[in-house]
Write a protein that holds these residues in place. Sequence first.
Motif, mmCIF file in Angstrom:
data_model
loop_
_atom_site.group_PDB
_atom_site.id
_atom_site.type_symbol
_atom_site.label_atom_id
_atom_site.label_comp_id
_atom_site.label_asym_id
_atom_site.label_seq_id
_atom_site.Cartn_x
_atom_site.Cartn_y
_atom_site.Cartn_z
ATOM 1 N N TRP A 213 0.834 -1.201 0.000
ATOM 2 C CA TRP A 213 0.000 0.000 0.000
ATOM 3 C C TRP A 213 0.873 1.258 0.000
ATOM 4 O O TRP A 213 0.614 2.208 -0.741
ATOM 5 C CB TRP A 213 -0.904 0.008 1.234
ATOM 6 N N LYS A 214 1.901 1.237 0.827
ATOM 7 C CA LYS A 214 2.788 2.399 0.927
ATOM 8 C C LYS A 214 3.548 2.626 -0.378
ATOM 9 O O LYS A 214 3.725 3.756 -0.828
ATOM 10 C CB LYS A 214 3.764 2.194 2.088
ATOM 11 N N THR A 215 3.987 1.519 -0.996
ATOM 12 C CA THR A 215 4.704 1.616 -2.272
ATOM 13 C C THR A 215 3.825 2.240 -3.349
ATOM 14 O O THR A 215 4.307 2.990 -4.211
ATOM 15 C CB THR A 215 5.170 0.220 -2.725
ATOM 16 N N LEU A 216 2.535 1.933 -3.294
ATOM 17 C CA LEU A 216 1.589 2.471 -4.275
ATOM 18 C C LEU A 216 1.144 3.894 -3.925
ATOM 19 O O LEU A 216 0.369 4.499 -4.672
ATOM 20 C CB LEU A 216 0.361 1.557 -4.367
ATOM 21 N N GLY A 217 1.621 4.386 -2.795
ATOM 22 C CA GLY A 217 1.250 5.735 -2.382
ATOM 23 C C GLY A 217 -0.153 5.829 -1.822
ATOM 24 O O GLY A 217 -0.765 6.904 -1.813
ATOM 25 N N LYS A 218 -0.682 4.702 -1.324
ATOM 26 C CA LYS A 218 -2.029 4.666 -0.772
ATOM 27 C C LYS A 218 -1.978 4.569 0.747
ATOM 28 O O LYS A 218 -1.055 3.995 1.317
ATOM 29 C CB LYS A 218 -2.807 3.469 -1.333
ATOM 30 N N GLU A 219 -2.999 5.122 1.376
ATOM 31 C CA GLU A 219 -3.087 5.053 2.833
ATOM 32 C C GLU A 219 -3.513 3.659 3.277
ATOM 33 O O GLU A 219 -4.499 3.120 2.778
ATOM 34 C CB GLU A 219 -4.095 6.073 3.352
ATOM 35 N N TYR A 220 -2.764 3.098 4.204
ATOM 36 C CA TYR A 220 -3.116 1.793 4.766
ATOM 37 C C TYR A 220 -3.816 2.050 6.088
ATOM 38 O O TYR A 220 -3.185 2.392 7.099
ATOM 39 C CB TYR A 220 -1.853 0.945 4.964
ATOM 40 N N LYS A 221 -5.136 1.872 6.094
ATOM 41 C CA LYS A 221 -5.948 2.291 7.229
ATOM 42 C C LYS A 221 -5.923 1.323 8.405
ATOM 43 O O LYS A 221 -6.495 1.619 9.462
ATOM 44 C CB LYS A 221 -7.384 2.511 6.763
ATOM 45 N N LEU A 222 -5.276 0.163 8.230
ATOM 46 C CA LEU A 222 -5.196 -0.796 9.335
ATOM 47 C C LEU A 222 -3.799 -0.819 9.963
ATOM 48 O O LEU A 222 -3.406 -1.792 10.591
ATOM 49 C CB LEU A 222 -5.588 -2.198 8.846
ATOM 50 N N GLU A 223 -3.079 0.270 9.787
ATOM 51 C CA GLU A 223 -1.759 0.404 10.391
ATOM 52 C C GLU A 223 -1.851 0.199 11.902
ATOM 53 O O GLU A 223 -2.682 0.801 12.582
ATOM 54 C CB GLU A 223 -1.193 1.804 10.106
ATOM 55 N N GLY A 224 -1.013 -0.689 12.426
ATOM 56 C CA GLY A 224 -0.978 -0.913 13.858
ATOM 57 C C GLY A 224 -1.944 -1.958 14.370
ATOM 58 O O GLY A 224 -1.883 -2.319 15.552
ATOM 59 N N VAL A 225 -2.827 -2.448 13.511
ATOM 60 C CA VAL A 225 -3.758 -3.498 13.941
ATOM 61 C C VAL A 225 -2.993 -4.816 14.054
ATOM 62 O O VAL A 225 -2.319 -5.236 13.121
ATOM 63 C CB VAL A 225 -4.933 -3.657 12.951
ATOM 64 N N GLU A 226 -3.102 -5.451 15.201
ATOM 65 C CA GLU A 226 -2.375 -6.695 15.452
ATOM 66 C C GLU A 226 -3.192 -7.900 14.987
ATOM 67 O O GLU A 226 -4.421 -7.843 14.922
ATOM 68 C CB GLU A 226 -2.066 -6.829 16.943
ATOM 69 N N PRO A 227 -2.540 -9.024 14.679
ATOM 70 C CA PRO A 227 -3.278 -10.249 14.342
ATOM 71 C C PRO A 227 -4.148 -10.677 15.516
ATOM 72 O O PRO A 227 -3.855 -10.352 16.676
ATOM 73 C CB PRO A 227 -2.158 -11.267 14.081
ATOM 74 N N PRO A 228 -5.226 -11.397 15.253
ATOM 75 C CA PRO A 228 -6.096 -11.854 16.349
ATOM 76 C C PRO A 228 -5.371 -12.836 17.256
ATOM 77 O O PRO A 228 -4.501 -13.586 16.807
ATOM 78 C CB PRO A 228 -7.255 -12.520 15.611
ATOM 79 N N SER A 229 -5.740 -12.853 18.512
ATOM 80 C CA SER A 229 -5.116 -13.755 19.477
ATOM 81 C C SER A 229 -5.613 -15.177 19.298
ATOM 82 O O SER A 229 -6.662 -15.420 18.684
ATOM 83 C CB SER A 229 -5.431 -13.291 20.902
ATOM 84 N N ALA A 230 -4.877 -16.123 19.848
ATOM 85 C CA ALA A 230 -5.291 -17.525 19.802
ATOM 86 C C ALA A 230 -6.619 -17.713 20.515
ATOM 87 O O ALA A 230 -7.461 -18.513 20.086
ATOM 88 C CB ALA A 230 -4.214 -18.405 20.437
#
Length: 249
Positions: A213-230
């Motif tokens: 997303w960053k390479t394409l110059g687009k905003e990545y709106k899920l920045e900082g979202v962690e994977p779900p827990s077990a």
Amino acid sequence: MSAELITGRIHSVESFGTVDGDGIRFIVFVQGCLMQCLYCHNPDALDIKGGKIVTVPELMKEIVTYKPFLQPNGGGVTASGGEAVLQAKFVTELFKAVHQEQLTTCLDTNGYVGEYNQDIVNLVNESDLVMLDLKQMNDDIHRKLTGISNQYAKKFAKYLHQQNQRTWIRYVIVPGWTDDDESAHLLGQFTKEMDNVERIEMLPFHQMGANKWKTLGKEYKLEGVEPPSAETLKRLQSILASYGHKVIY
């Protein structure tokens, strides 16, 4: 029109996929998608005018070189994306050629089908397995997550059920978007009577597409979202399984 004259736009291929259908798969990532999923890990495959133009024989020339590895255990070719349904004629001709080589076919789709014309009928008929993404059963959340209504995917799921088409449902677990109990219950209720659904695959969200997303110059709106827990995955698995489904992750 012969298969030689039908061209398609593809993003890339993967020769030894192990999680995109039965056995070992040769995966063709078709170019172009009309959804704008916030977590898309192939944003460079969204542009319908991008990618590389290929013919079915050109693809088959490469696919058959892997045939000894693909053929055991029901392996074959998966059309993914982007969105394969947008190039239904091309994918259908590819699947016909794949079947002639005694390999299986799998359609990996978000179900964004508008008109149920003969092209769609033919594509489903040539698919040994359909892997359908049902991203969120709450339409308001679905619109914010993908940019469109979920009514298309729901209608396609019902169509697959009516056709008794062998289907796997894929459900991406995105914290804050799809990891709540209510969303899982809605999915379970919607698919409960669909005896063509062999299983539901929960796919944990990851950040692997963020750099694209960053390479394409687009905003990545899920920045900082962690994977779900077990613990979250186990809880959602239990809810979905309570509706009679086999649920894996």
